[in-house]
Enzyme design. Sequence first.
Site, PDB file in Angstrom:
ATOM      1  CB  SER A  94      27.126  26.605 -49.377  1.00  0.00           C
ATOM      2  OG  SER A  94      26.221  26.177 -48.399  1.00  0.00           O
ATOM      3  CB  ILE A  95      28.422  31.349 -51.980  1.00  0.00           C
ATOM      4  CG1 ILE A  95      27.178  31.843 -52.735  1.00  0.00           C
ATOM      5  CG2 ILE A  95      29.670  32.090 -52.440  1.00  0.00           C
ATOM      6  CD1 ILE A  95      26.798  33.290 -52.477  1.00  0.00           C
ATOM      7  CE  LYS A 151      26.448  39.897 -46.489  1.00  0.00           C
ATOM      8  NZ  LYS A 151      27.336  38.794 -46.059  1.00  0.00           N
ATOM      9  CB  ILE A 156      23.012  32.990 -55.481  1.00  0.00           C
ATOM     10  CG1 ILE A 156      23.870  33.760 -56.495  1.00  0.00           C
ATOM     11  CG2 ILE A 156      23.119  31.485 -55.726  1.00  0.00           C
ATOM     12  CD1 ILE A 156      25.369  33.475 -56.390  1.00  0.00           C
ATOM     13  CB  THR A 214      22.170  29.967 -50.722  1.00  0.00           C
ATOM     14  OG1 THR A 214      22.019  31.250 -50.099  1.00  0.00           O
ATOM     15  CG2 THR A 214      23.064  30.093 -51.935  1.00  0.00           C
ATOM     16  CE1 TYR A 264      20.942  40.461 -47.969  1.00  0.00           C
ATOM     17  CE2 TYR A 264      22.175  42.479 -47.536  1.00  0.00           C
ATOM     18  CZ  TYR A 264      22.141  41.112 -47.732  1.00  0.00           C
ATOM     19  OH  TYR A 264      23.310  40.395 -47.680  1.00  0.00           O
TER      20      TYR A 264
HETATM   21  N1  LIG Z   1      23.024  33.833 -51.698  1.00  0.00           N
HETATM   22  C1  LIG Z   1      23.084  35.116 -51.998  1.00  0.00           C
HETATM   23  O1  LIG Z   1      22.217  35.670 -52.684  1.00  0.00           O
HETATM   24  C2  LIG Z   1      24.238  35.943 -51.510  1.00  0.00           C
HETATM   25  C3  LIG Z   1      24.535  37.151 -52.163  1.00  0.00           C
HETATM   26  C4  LIG Z   1      25.580  37.923 -51.702  1.00  0.00           C
HETATM   27  C5  LIG Z   1      26.313  37.510 -50.613  1.00  0.00           C
HETATM   28  N2  LIG Z   1      26.015  36.330 -49.997  1.00  0.00           N
HETATM   29  C6  LIG Z   1      26.814  35.932 -48.835  1.00  0.00           C
HETATM   30  O2  LIG Z   1      27.476  34.722 -49.097  1.00  0.00           O
HETATM   31  C7  LIG Z   1      27.809  34.109 -47.851  1.00  0.00           C
HETATM   32  C8  LIG Z   1      27.401  32.640 -47.890  1.00  0.00           C
HETATM   33  O3  LIG Z   1      25.978  32.535 -47.925  1.00  0.00           O
HETATM   34  P1  LIG Z   1      25.207  31.528 -48.875  1.00  0.00           P
HETATM   35  O4  LIG Z   1      24.263  32.337 -49.672  1.00  0.00           O
HETATM   36  O5  LIG Z   1      26.136  30.617 -49.553  1.00  0.00           O
HETATM   37  O6  LIG Z   1      24.289  30.725 -47.854  1.00  0.00           O
HETATM   38  P2  LIG Z   1      24.548  29.401 -46.983  1.00  0.00           P
HETATM   39  O7  LIG Z   1      23.362  29.275 -46.097  1.00  0.00           O
HETATM   40  O8  LIG Z   1      24.881  28.252 -47.837  1.00  0.00           O
HETATM   41  O9  LIG Z   1      25.831  29.799 -46.147  1.00  0.00           O
HETATM   42  C9  LIG Z   1      25.754  30.641 -45.014  1.00  0.00           C
HETATM   43  C10 LIG Z   1      26.716  30.068 -44.007  1.00  0.00           C
HETATM   44  O10 LIG Z   1      26.735  30.915 -42.836  1.00  0.00           O
HETATM   45  C11 LIG Z   1      27.018  30.054 -41.772  1.00  0.00           C
HETATM   46  N3  LIG Z   1      26.691  30.633 -40.479  1.00  0.00           N
HETATM   47  C12 LIG Z   1      25.531  31.212 -40.076  1.00  0.00           C
HETATM   48  N4  LIG Z   1      25.580  31.490 -38.756  1.00  0.00           N
HETATM   49  C13 LIG Z   1      26.812  31.079 -38.323  1.00  0.00           C
HETATM   50  C14 LIG Z   1      27.472  31.048 -37.068  1.00  0.00           C
HETATM   51  N5  LIG Z   1      26.876  31.473 -35.944  1.00  0.00           N
HETATM   52  N6  LIG Z   1      28.724  30.541 -37.005  1.00  0.00           N
HETATM   53  C15 LIG Z   1      29.341  30.068 -38.102  1.00  0.00           C
HETATM   54  N7  LIG Z   1      28.772  30.046 -39.316  1.00  0.00           N
HETATM   55  C16 LIG Z   1      27.513  30.544 -39.420  1.00  0.00           C
HETATM   56  C17 LIG Z   1      26.147  28.833 -42.028  1.00  0.00           C
HETATM   57  O11 LIG Z   1      26.656  27.714 -41.328  1.00  0.00           O
HETATM   58  C18 LIG Z   1      26.273  28.687 -43.526  1.00  0.00           C
HETATM   59  O12 LIG Z   1      27.242  27.721 -43.880  1.00  0.00           O
HETATM   60  C19 LIG Z   1      27.111  34.941 -46.776  1.00  0.00           C
HETATM   61  O13 LIG Z   1      28.016  35.893 -46.262  1.00  0.00           O
HETATM   62  C20 LIG Z   1      26.036  35.654 -47.575  1.00  0.00           C
HETATM   63  O14 LIG Z   1      25.578  36.848 -46.969  1.00  0.00           O
HETATM   64  C21 LIG Z   1      24.996  35.539 -50.418  1.00  0.00           C
END
Ligand SMILES: NC(=O)c1ccc[n+]([C@@H]2O[C@H](COP(=O)([O-])OP(=O)(O)OC[C@H]3O[C@@H](n4cnc5c(N)ncnc54)[C@H](O)[C@@H]3O)[C@@H](O)[C@H]2O)c1
Length: 257
Positions: free
Chosen positions: A21-22, A164, A193, A195, A157
């Site tokens: 997770s990020i 976003k 990334i 995940t 997406y």
């Molecule tokens: N991985 C990528 O490529 C990427 C790129 C840009 C932005 N992001 C953003 O980074 C953030 C973290 O995502 P990630 O990639 O680490 O994935 P991740 O799956 O590890 O984390 C996503 C998190 O969202 C939480 N979530 C989802 N529904 C929820 C709800 N109803 N209530 C509370 N929490 C909830 C999950 O519990 C999870 O911990 C997100 O906003 C994602 O859009 C990810």
Amino acid sequence: MRAMLLEGKKGLVLNVTNHNSIGWAVAEAAAAHGAEVGVGAQNERMMDAVTKLIGENPRFTPFMIDFTQPEQLDQLARDVAATYGKIDFLVHSAAFAKREDLDGRFIETSEEGFLTALNISCYSLVSLCRVLEPLMNDDASVMAMSYLGSVRAVGNYNVMGVAKAALEASVRYLAVDLGKRSIRVNTLSPGPINTVAARGVRGLLDMIKYVNDRKPVAREYGQEDVGANAVYLMSDLSRGVSGQVIYIDGGYNIVGF
Ligand SMILES: NC(=O)c1ccc[n+]([C@@H]2O[C@H](COP(=O)([O-])OP(=O)(O)OC[C@H]3O[C@@H](n4cnc5c(N)ncnc54)[C@H](O)[C@@H]3O)[C@@H](O)[C@H]2O)c1
């Protein structure tokens, strides 16, 4: 010894699923810089994973919050007040859209799917800021995680790109509201990334390869780079910065042909 940029600071990273997770990279980087970090889990099942990640490290405290359950927000605020009193940073790192809405034609998105994605991935930042504002110290730092799909049409997406875009606009409005107390609000925008959340988007691995082949910076970026930029935004180094989108994608977003 390396400077500890966050000594004496306390705050939240919401939410974390696993070691990829990020949010976990952000939490680890903040703790490595001396912060006390509340780490969010969405439910009991994810709490097991978060508790294992945290281990015996006293810098971390687990919290639970599911954004589909608005009544949990007040409980979160009570728990945070009891644990930390006041906080210096809030990191929103959560997103959700139905799998069928992250594949194929955007035009097919259902009203329910649209509202779900916007509610969990964007409105949750607004409601979190509102509920936690009384607990934020002046000079606190709030940040969210966005993605380039907010300003470009990225295949598959879809509705998450719209969420976003709304998230980035919300960051600007929150920056104005909270800026009265010198609280700054920004968003990091990592490139793709691998995940759990990202794997919900069809073709993720192709997207990662596409970006890697074209980004100006040769070295690969990853979660640790997001963590490092989050530390900068939490730290006093960024006190003059608010309402911004900071891309962490090896410069991919600036490339034309
Ligand atoms: N991985 C990528 O490529 C990427 C790129 C840009 C932005 N992001 C953003 O980074 C953030 C973290 O995502 P990630 O990639 O680490 O994935 P991740 O799956 O590890 O984390 C996503 C998190 O969202 C939480 N979530 C989802 N529904 C929820 C709800 N109803 N209530 C509370 N929490 C909830 C999950 O519990 C999870 O911990 C997100 O906003 C994602 O859009 C990810």
